[in-house]
Design a protein around this motif. Sequence first.
Motif, PDB file in Angstrom:
ATOM      1  N   LYS A   8      11.924  13.715   4.022  1.00  0.00           N
ATOM      2  CA  LYS A   8      12.397  14.993   4.568  1.00  0.00           C
ATOM      3  C   LYS A   8      11.950  16.183   3.740  1.00  0.00           C
ATOM      4  O   LYS A   8      11.327  17.102   4.248  1.00  0.00           O
ATOM      5  N   THR A   9      12.286  16.175   2.468  1.00  0.00           N
ATOM      6  CA  THR A   9      11.942  17.333   1.646  1.00  0.00           C
ATOM      7  C   THR A   9      10.554  17.200   1.014  1.00  0.00           C
ATOM      8  O   THR A   9      10.007  18.172   0.516  1.00  0.00           O
ATOM      9  N   ARG A  10      10.011  16.001   1.022  1.00  0.00           N
ATOM     10  CA  ARG A  10       8.685  15.701   0.461  1.00  0.00           C
ATOM     11  C   ARG A  10       8.550  16.149  -0.986  1.00  0.00           C
ATOM     12  O   ARG A  10       7.522  16.635  -1.410  1.00  0.00           O
ATOM     13  N   GLU A  11       9.637  15.956  -1.730  1.00  0.00           N
ATOM     14  CA  GLU A  11       9.633  16.283  -3.157  1.00  0.00           C
ATOM     15  C   GLU A  11       9.029  15.153  -3.975  1.00  0.00           C
ATOM     16  O   GLU A  11       8.583  15.366  -5.093  1.00  0.00           O
ATOM     17  N   ASN A  12       9.086  13.973  -3.462  1.00  0.00           N
ATOM     18  CA  ASN A  12       8.551  12.797  -4.136  1.00  0.00           C
ATOM     19  C   ASN A  12       7.647  12.033  -3.175  1.00  0.00           C
ATOM     20  O   ASN A  12       7.637  12.290  -1.978  1.00  0.00           O
ATOM     21  N   ALA A  13       6.925  11.081  -3.709  1.00  0.00           N
ATOM     22  CA  ALA A  13       6.056  10.222  -2.902  1.00  0.00           C
ATOM     23  C   ALA A  13       6.193   8.796  -3.422  1.00  0.00           C
ATOM     24  O   ALA A  13       6.725   8.564  -4.506  1.00  0.00           O
ATOM     25  N   ILE A  14       5.707   7.861  -2.649  1.00  0.00           N
ATOM     26  CA  ILE A  14       5.674   6.473  -3.085  1.00  0.00           C
ATOM     27  C   ILE A  14       4.254   6.197  -3.557  1.00  0.00           C
ATOM     28  O   ILE A  14       3.301   6.396  -2.817  1.00  0.00           O
ATOM     29  N   TYR A  15       4.121   5.769  -4.800  1.00  0.00           N
ATOM     30  CA  TYR A  15       2.814   5.485  -5.367  1.00  0.00           C
ATOM     31  C   TYR A  15       2.594   3.972  -5.404  1.00  0.00           C
ATOM     32  O   TYR A  15       3.478   3.233  -5.812  1.00  0.00           O
ATOM     33  N   TYR A  16       1.415   3.548  -4.986  1.00  0.00           N
ATOM     34  CA  TYR A  16       1.059   2.136  -5.026  1.00  0.00           C
ATOM     35  C   TYR A  16      -0.138   1.950  -5.930  1.00  0.00           C
ATOM     36  O   TYR A  16      -0.956   2.848  -6.116  1.00  0.00           O
ATOM     37  N   GLY A  17      -0.243   0.783  -6.494  1.00  0.00           N
ATOM     38  CA  GLY A  17      -1.394   0.422  -7.306  1.00  0.00           C
ATOM     39  C   GLY A  17      -1.940  -0.908  -6.835  1.00  0.00           C
ATOM     40  O   GLY A  17      -1.313  -1.602  -6.025  1.00  0.00           O
ATOM     41  N   ILE A  18      -3.116  -1.263  -7.308  1.00  0.00           N
ATOM     42  CA  ILE A  18      -3.671  -2.579  -7.013  1.00  0.00           C
ATOM     43  C   ILE A  18      -3.985  -3.272  -8.325  1.00  0.00           C
ATOM     44  O   ILE A  18      -4.228  -2.626  -9.343  1.00  0.00           O
ATOM     45  N   GLY A  19      -3.947  -4.577  -8.302  1.00  0.00           N
ATOM     46  CA  GLY A  19      -4.216  -5.348  -9.509  1.00  0.00           C
ATOM     47  C   GLY A  19      -4.679  -6.742  -9.153  1.00  0.00           C
ATOM     48  O   GLY A  19      -4.935  -7.052  -7.984  1.00  0.00           O
ATOM     49  N   GLU A  20      -4.749  -7.578 -10.146  1.00  0.00           N
ATOM     50  CA  GLU A  20      -5.189  -8.954  -9.947  1.00  0.00           C
ATOM     51  C   GLU A  20      -4.330  -9.621  -8.875  1.00  0.00           C
ATOM     52  O   GLU A  20      -3.105  -9.465  -8.855  1.00  0.00           O
ATOM     53  N   TYR A  21      -4.971 -10.381  -7.980  1.00  0.00           N
ATOM     54  CA  TYR A  21      -4.248 -10.991  -6.868  1.00  0.00           C
ATOM     55  C   TYR A  21      -3.230 -12.005  -7.381  1.00  0.00           C
ATOM     56  O   TYR A  21      -3.522 -12.834  -8.236  1.00  0.00           O
ATOM     57  N   GLN A  22      -2.009 -11.898  -6.840  1.00  0.00           N
ATOM     58  CA  GLN A  22      -0.941 -12.842  -7.127  1.00  0.00           C
ATOM     59  C   GLN A  22      -0.485 -13.440  -5.812  1.00  0.00           C
ATOM     60  O   GLN A  22      -0.085 -12.721  -4.904  1.00  0.00           O
ATOM     61  N   LYS A  23      -0.551 -14.738  -5.711  1.00  0.00           N
ATOM     62  CA  LYS A  23      -0.311 -15.456  -4.463  1.00  0.00           C
ATOM     63  C   LYS A  23       1.057 -15.170  -3.833  1.00  0.00           C
ATOM     64  O   LYS A  23       1.202 -15.151  -2.631  1.00  0.00           O
ATOM     65  N   ASP A  24       2.068 -14.923  -4.627  1.00  0.00           N
ATOM     66  CA  ASP A  24       3.426 -14.760  -4.110  1.00  0.00           C
ATOM     67  C   ASP A  24       3.768 -13.334  -3.690  1.00  0.00           C
ATOM     68  O   ASP A  24       4.904 -13.046  -3.369  1.00  0.00           O
ATOM     69  N   CYS A  25       2.806 -12.430  -3.683  1.00  0.00           N
ATOM     70  CA  CYS A  25       3.060 -11.045  -3.280  1.00  0.00           C
ATOM     71  C   CYS A  25       3.016 -10.886  -1.767  1.00  0.00           C
ATOM     72  O   CYS A  25       2.312 -11.620  -1.079  1.00  0.00           O
ATOM     73  N   PHE A  26       3.729  -9.877  -1.270  1.00  0.00           N
ATOM     74  CA  PHE A  26       3.673  -9.529   0.148  1.00  0.00           C
ATOM     75  C   PHE A  26       2.832  -8.280   0.366  1.00  0.00           C
ATOM     76  O   PHE A  26       3.036  -7.538   1.313  1.00  0.00           O
ATOM     77  N   GLY A  27       1.874  -8.050  -0.512  1.00  0.00           N
ATOM     78  CA  GLY A  27       0.964  -6.929  -0.352  1.00  0.00           C
ATOM     79  C   GLY A  27      -0.372  -7.249  -0.992  1.00  0.00           C
ATOM     80  O   GLY A  27      -0.421  -7.655  -2.138  1.00  0.00           O
ATOM     81  N   TRP A  28      -1.456  -7.097  -0.229  1.00  0.00           N
ATOM     82  CA  TRP A  28      -2.783  -7.345  -0.778  1.00  0.00           C
ATOM     83  C   TRP A  28      -3.845  -6.615   0.020  1.00  0.00           C
ATOM     84  O   TRP A  28      -3.645  -6.240   1.167  1.00  0.00           O
ATOM     85  N   VAL A  29      -4.996  -6.385  -0.625  1.00  0.00           N
ATOM     86  CA  VAL A  29      -6.177  -5.788  -0.009  1.00  0.00           C
ATOM     87  C   VAL A  29      -7.232  -6.871   0.039  1.00  0.00           C
ATOM     88  O   VAL A  29      -7.446  -7.570  -0.950  1.00  0.00           O
ATOM     89  N   GLY A  30      -7.913  -6.991   1.181  1.00  0.00           N
ATOM     90  CA  GLY A  30      -8.961  -8.000   1.320  1.00  0.00           C
ATOM     91  C   GLY A  30      -8.385  -9.373   1.587  1.00  0.00           C
ATOM     92  O   GLY A  30      -7.181  -9.544   1.767  1.00  0.00           O
ATOM     93  N   GLY A  31      -9.265 -10.348   1.643  1.00  0.00           N
ATOM     94  CA  GLY A  31      -8.813 -11.709   1.906  1.00  0.00           C
ATOM     95  C   GLY A  31      -8.475 -11.911   3.371  1.00  0.00           C
ATOM     96  O   GLY A  31      -8.970 -11.204   4.256  1.00  0.00           O
ATOM     97  N   ASP A 107     -15.126  -8.448  -0.452  1.00  0.00           N
ATOM     98  CA  ASP A 107     -15.248  -9.748  -1.111  1.00  0.00           C
ATOM     99  C   ASP A 107     -14.056 -10.100  -1.994  1.00  0.00           C
ATOM    100  O   ASP A 107     -13.695 -11.256  -2.101  1.00  0.00           O
ATOM    101  N   GLU A 108     -13.483  -9.120  -2.649  1.00  0.00           N
ATOM    102  CA  GLU A 108     -12.401  -9.377  -3.605  1.00  0.00           C
ATOM    103  C   GLU A 108     -11.032  -9.249  -2.937  1.00  0.00           C
ATOM    104  O   GLU A 108     -10.879  -8.562  -1.935  1.00  0.00           O
ATOM    105  N   ILE A 109     -10.030  -9.911  -3.504  1.00  0.00           N
ATOM    106  CA  ILE A 109      -8.643  -9.780  -3.048  1.00  0.00           C
ATOM    107  C   ILE A 109      -7.841  -9.210  -4.211  1.00  0.00           C
ATOM    108  O   ILE A 109      -7.933  -9.684  -5.334  1.00  0.00           O
ATOM    109  N   TYR A 110      -7.037  -8.177  -3.934  1.00  0.00           N
ATOM    110  CA  TYR A 110      -6.199  -7.551  -4.947  1.00  0.00           C
ATOM    111  C   TYR A 110      -4.768  -7.464  -4.428  1.00  0.00           C
ATOM    112  O   TYR A 110      -4.549  -7.256  -3.241  1.00  0.00           O
ATOM    113  N   SER A 111      -3.811  -7.586  -5.320  1.00  0.00           N
ATOM    114  CA  SER A 111      -2.414  -7.388  -4.954  1.00  0.00           C
ATOM    115  C   SER A 111      -2.096  -5.901  -4.941  1.00  0.00           C
ATOM    116  O   SER A 111      -2.662  -5.119  -5.697  1.00  0.00           O
TER     117      SER A 111
END
Length: 132
Positions: A8-31, A107-111
């Motif tokens: 609503k006020t857009r005072e904050n944001a949600i920041y995401y990062g990527i890192g080495e793939y971890q099988k038990d995560c519910f977020g990934w790029v690629g694969g 080609d790569e998969i990242y969490s």
Amino acid sequence: MDIERILKTRENAIYYGIGEYQKDCFGWVGGNAPACFDDKYLSDKDNLYFYLTFQNPLNPNKQISIFTPEFDVALEYNTYPDCKLLLVEHELSSQSKSDRYKHPEIDEIYSIYEMSTEKDMPEKKLCNQIWG
């Protein structure tokens, strides 16, 4: 998470990062796409490929997955309202063993992990701390 300050006020944001793939995560790029897409056909017109998925920050029981067309088509249709991205919210799902929607150019998969909702982004949080 203070949703009102983010949406609503857009005072904050949600920041995401990527890192080495971890099988038990519910977020990934690629694969491979999440397993919930194994029995679904996404488009009659375009070849769509899995790009990324992440846990919905507004509903931790859901994921959001993004599919893209081939690279040349994505470049041609890269602005709203003509962009060719497909965004799907779905139940939590692990990565499929099927490569049916695997992007041929990634080609790569990242969490993916949520780093912060603050402006100053504190140290990274590990995937298993975020998603259990």
